[in-house]
Design an enzyme around this catalytic site. Structure first.
Site, PDB file in Angstrom:
ATOM      1  N   ASN A   1       0.833  -1.190   0.000  1.00 59.22           N
ATOM      2  CA  ASN A   1       0.000   0.000   0.000  1.00 59.22           C
ATOM      3  C   ASN A   1       0.875   1.250   0.000  1.00 59.22           C
ATOM      4  O   ASN A   1       2.112   1.150  -0.004  1.00 59.22           O
ATOM      5  CB  ASN A   1      -0.952  -0.015   1.210  1.00 59.22           C
ATOM      6  CG  ASN A   1      -0.211  -0.159   2.518  1.00 59.22           C
ATOM      7  OD1 ASN A   1       0.544   0.721   2.916  1.00 59.22           O
ATOM      8  ND2 ASN A   1      -0.420  -1.285   3.196  1.00 59.22           N
ATOM      9  N   ARG A   2       0.259   2.406   0.047  1.00 58.41           N
ATOM     10  CA  ARG A   2       0.991   3.656  -0.127  1.00 58.41           C
ATOM     11  C   ARG A   2       1.456   4.300   1.171  1.00 58.41           C
ATOM     12  O   ARG A   2       1.945   5.419   1.161  1.00 58.41           O
ATOM     13  CB  ARG A   2       0.117   4.654  -0.892  1.00 58.41           C
ATOM     14  CG  ARG A   2      -0.237   4.201  -2.298  1.00 58.41           C
ATOM     15  CD  ARG A   2      -1.072   5.256  -3.000  1.00 58.41           C
ATOM     16  NE  ARG A   2      -1.430   4.856  -4.350  1.00 58.41           N
ATOM     17  CZ  ARG A   2      -2.156   5.597  -5.182  1.00 58.41           C
ATOM     18  NH1 ARG A   2      -2.605   6.773  -4.788  1.00 58.41           N
ATOM     19  NH2 ARG A   2      -2.434   5.166  -6.396  1.00 58.41           N
TER      20      ARG A   2
END
Length: 420
Positions: free
Chosen positions: A215-216
């Site tokens: 994820n970011r």
């Protein structure tokens, strides 16, 4: 080395627990001898649990062992922290009306005193004379630090920082000059004496040796929370899930970092922290799914669609809540979740966060709306903090600003919940 830690009845008595820890961590056997007044600030069970030694305050305790003589005879070092004006006066005159003053009369080892009292008490001619006499007898009396005192006053009289007391005490035994405080210590924070575990970053689930599902999350908010916890006086461990070294460089000295990669590794690390942590803050972005099996070699293009068989990862936060409720963790432990949500045509993002709070069973949930890539990687954030209240989610705080400013508000909310 056998050390007697004498604790007098002042507000700074709680700092003596950190002195005890510092001496124990260096391999020394420590016996705590508090005054009766000291036990009004920190109780005997705390000293016995931390030292592993019995606590006595009266010369009539364990009379068959002549303990009021034996403890001083066997000591290699006596450390007094805090040493109040009253204790210094009684020691100077040779009183022996409790276990601590009797120990001082029978000890032939070095004695190191760390005074703590109001400025006027420290500067009073009687105290100055008492200190001079004790120094003439060979005592090491550390100069108190200057700074904020109990109440609104400031000035000399603060207890030096625990690590400075430990260094001065051990230097006295080695007949070396004791270091003086470099600068006034900071006042105790709202999390002083607590252990806080924070998770940060985003977990990664390997597809093959070079690719992963992730994820970011940058980990900036979790690192800021760890730094704010340390500034609030806590002992902090950060469980770092793939956080860049440049982000971790913002951590203050003393924060312990444990690095993990996958959700299962994160779960094991947080479970390992749970037995000691007073507060757990789950700020990491956890992958909900992982590949059923990672390929041993880099997967090659096949000219068509790629199918992945995914399995659900464990719910780390729900597992921590379940362990606490089952008695496998401290009952007074505070569990804080995070919800980075986006809205949908069916519900706004805040509703998803409120439902998550009630579903997970944590004590607080920090919600931020990440619609449109907001928050990830940025240096600022905007959050709402919820707590459960009679089957619904209640707002207890909101904050916007830099991630450090947001973290300070979150820490304040945690402290407020613990002090209810």
């Amino acid at each position: 080395m056998r050390i007697v830690l004498g604790v007098a009845g002042g507000i700074a008595a709680y700092k003596a627990a950190h002195v005890l820890r510092g001496l124990k961590e260096r391999g020394h056997e420590v016996r705590v001898v508090p005054t009766r007044a000291a036990l009004r600030f920190v109780g005997a069970p705390t000293w016995e649990a931390l030292s592993g030694q019995p606590v006595s305050v009266d010369v009539f305790e364990r009379v068959d062992e002549v303990e009021h003589v034996r403890v001083g005879h066997e000591a290699d070092l006596v450390v007094l922290a805090p040493a109040t004006a009253d204790l210094l006066a009684r020691a100077r005159t040779g009183m022996a009306d409790d276990m601590l003053t009797a120990t001082l009369l029978t000890a032939t080892c070095p004695v190191v005193a760390a005074p703590a009292m109001h400025t006027q008490m420290w500067e009073h001619p009687a105290t100055a004379e008492n200190v001079a006499v004790l120094r003439s007898r060979g005592w090491t009396v550390i100069e108190p630090a200057s700074g904020r005192l109990t109440g609104a006053d400031s000035g000399p009289g603060r207890l030096p920082e625990p690590e400075e007391i430990v260094a001065a005490a051990l230097a006295a035994v080695a007949d070396a000059p004791a270091p003086q405080p470099a600068e006034p210590p900071a006042p105790p924070g709202p999390l002083s004496g607590l252990m806080v575990a924070v998770s940060a970053g985003g977990t990664r689930e390997p597809l093959d040796p070079v690719r992963f599902l992730g994820n970011r999350s940058s980990g900036k908010q979790g690192v800021a929370l760890a730094a704010a916890s340390a500034a609030a006086g806590a002992e902090v461990v950060l469980v770092s899930a793939n956080v860049d070294t440049a982000v971790l460089s913002a951590l203050p000295a003393g924060v312990r970092v444990e690095e993990v990669e996958t959700t299962q590794e994160l779960q094991a690390a947080m479970s390992g922290c749970q037995s000691d942590a007073d507060v757990i803050i789950m700020a990491a972005a956890v992958a909900d799914y992982r590949p059923a099996a990672a390929a041993d070699h880099k997967m090659k293009k096949t000219g068509g669609a790629l199918g992945l068989d995914l399995v659900e990862n464990p719910d780390v936060l729900a597992g921590l809540v379940a362990d606490r409720e089952a008695g496998r963790a401290r009952s007074a432990q505070t569990l804080v979740g995070f919800a980075a949500e986006t809205g949908s045509p069916e519900k706004p993002a805040a509703v998803y966060a409120q439902e998550k709070l009630l579903r997970k069973g944590c004590d607080l949930l920090v919600f931020n709306d990440v619609s449109g890539d907001r928050a990830f990687g940025a240096d600022s954030n905007e959050v709402t903090v919820y707590r459960p209240a009679q089957g619904r989610a209640e707002v207890v705080a909101s904050a916007a600003g830099t991630k450090r400013q947001v973290s300070e508000e979150v820490i304040a909310a945690i402290a407020a919940v613990r002090n209810r």
